[in-house]
Design a protein around this motif. Structure first.
Motif, short mmCIF file in Angstrom:
data_model
loop_
_atom_site.label_atom_id
_atom_site.label_comp_id
_atom_site.label_asym_id
_atom_site.label_seq_id
_atom_site.Cartn_x
_atom_site.Cartn_y
_atom_site.Cartn_z
N ARG A 115 118.70 13.83 32.28
CA ARG A 115 119.48 12.60 32.09
C ARG A 115 119.15 11.55 33.15
NH1 ARG A 115 125.41 15.26 33.62
NH2 ARG A 115 124.84 15.87 35.73
N ASN A 116 118.64 12.01 34.27
CA ASN A 116 118.14 11.10 35.31
C ASN A 116 117.11 11.88 36.12
OD1 ASN A 116 119.30 12.23 37.87
ND2 ASN A 116 121.20 11.92 36.73
N LYS A 138 128.03 18.38 38.40
CA LYS A 138 129.16 17.42 38.39
C LYS A 138 128.85 16.20 39.25
CE LYS A 138 133.74 18.40 38.05
NZ LYS A 138 135.01 19.05 38.53
N GLY A 143 126.14 14.75 39.39
CA GLY A 143 125.23 13.86 38.69
C GLY A 143 123.79 14.31 38.61
N SER A 191 127.84 14.05 45.47
CA SER A 191 127.65 12.94 44.53
C SER A 191 126.38 12.15 44.87
CB SER A 191 128.87 12.01 44.53
OG SER A 191 129.08 11.55 45.84
N ARG A 206 124.44 11.13 41.80
CA ARG A 206 124.93 9.95 41.06
C ARG A 206 124.61 8.68 41.84
NH1 ARG A 206 129.50 11.92 40.01
NH2 ARG A 206 128.76 12.78 38.05
N LYS A 207 124.82 8.74 43.16
CA LYS A 207 124.58 7.55 44.00
C LYS A 207 123.11 7.14 43.92
CE LYS A 207 128.20 8.80 47.33
NZ LYS A 207 128.42 9.70 48.48
N SER A 263 120.95 7.87 41.61
CA SER A 263 120.64 7.40 40.25
C SER A 263 121.08 5.95 40.07
CB SER A 263 121.33 8.28 39.20
OG SER A 263 120.83 9.58 39.28
N MET A 264 122.30 5.64 40.56
CA MET A 264 122.79 4.26 40.43
C MET A 264 121.91 3.30 41.21
SD MET A 264 126.90 4.87 40.53
CE MET A 264 127.20 3.24 41.13
#
Ligand code: RRO
Length: 299
Positions: A14-15, A36, A38, A269, A272-273, A275-276
């Protein structure tokens, strides 16, 4: 987040962020925490056919620009770890990292984890902390392991290499030639710290593996040079902490990046960070798909 999906040896991520093999990946619970957080895929802690207690303490020490570890392949053995990995299947690809003291042991471990349903196998040809042959130091030995494992399993096989090898690029080329589906570059580098008060090495094992921010320029150089030489996907690993770091690896030719010590710096996280932050870079530069970045620095 749109446009971050990548394809890696037939797996859909997904990333492009992955949990690197290491201290986090011994239980289903810790792998789930990374998912979870990310992660696009997770790599478990390396396992051997027999359980191992690992090296004497202290086995992990933080230094200003990174981390030294001499864990020593502590693991419950591939059969027990495979059961844990079976409990994580589904949401994102789960990769088992296998280690062997012989070609036959690599192949046997790979078969055990494949039966548990992992999506891919990463061959740890580069552990700095166990006595014995480092298969990734030699083109011939690396080739032999990859060939044997490829004969035994059907899932994609990645070879994780080290810059401590005399010529990591030639080892990567030998792995590609032997049928590897991807190259992970790089493992930690052999290093040490000395306590000036006691005048002794800090790590119980004296020497360990260096990870973290300070590794990035070396890892990036390896990815860049390997990507020039091979056509299988390269996974960057070494000091990725921010989206900018990840972008550097993508531009150098990595299709995905692994994060290990970065978890310590920014928490679970971090995936997620990062990826963003990659997505922000893409928007800033007008890219709509992350794979448009892969290898751009080679122009
Ligand atoms: O367990 C370890 O000491 C270890 C392994 Br298997 C590895 O591949 N890399 C590392 O830095 N530590």
């Amino acid at each position: 987040m749109q446009g971050l999906e990548v394809e890696l040896a037939g797996m859909r991520l997904r990333n492009p962020t992955m949990l690197a093999s290491g201290i986090m990946g011994l239980s289903a619970a810790s792998l789930r925490r990374a998912i979870k957080g990310g992660a696009g895929a997770v790599v478990a802690k390396s396992c051997s056919s027999q359980p191992r207690e690992g090296n004497p303490n202290p086995t992990v020490v933080e230094i200003p620009t990174g981390l030294l570890n001499s864990v020593g392949l502590a693991n419950p053995g591939c059969a027990e770890l495979a059961e844990e990995l079976g409990r994580c299947r589904g949401e994102v690809p789960v990769v088992a990292s296998v280690y062997g003291f012989s070609t036959r042991e690599y192949a046997a471990c790979a078969q055990v984890v494949e039966r548990a349903g992992v999506d891919a196998v990463e061959l740890n040809l580069s552990c700095p902390n166990v006595e014995g042959t480092v298969f990734g130091y030699s083109e011939e030995l690396a080739r032999e392991v990859v060939e044997e494992v490829k004969r035994r399993v059907r899932v994609p096989v990645f070879a994780k290499l080290t810059a401590d090898a005399g010529d990591i690029v030639s080892v990567a080329a030998a792995c590609e030639d032997a049928g590897a589906d991807g190259i992970t570059a790089i493992n930690t580098l052999r290093a040490m710290a000395i306590d000036v008060t006691t005048a002794r090495p800090v790590l119980g094992n004296r020497v360990g593996g260096l990870s973290g921010r300070c590794l990035k320029p070396v890892a990036l150089r390896c990815v860049y040079e390997i990507a020039e030489e091979v056509s299988i996907p390269v996974i960057g690993c070494g000091g990725v902490t921010t989206g900018r770091d990840a972008v550097e690896f993508l531009l150098a030719g990595a299709r995905a990046v692994q994060i290990g010590t970065g978890v310590l710096y920014r928490g679970m996280s971090v995936f997620r960070k990062v990826s963003m932050e990659i997505a922000e870079y893409m928007e800033e530069k007008g890219y709509s798909r992350v794979d448009e970045l892969v290898g751009l620095a080679h122009r």
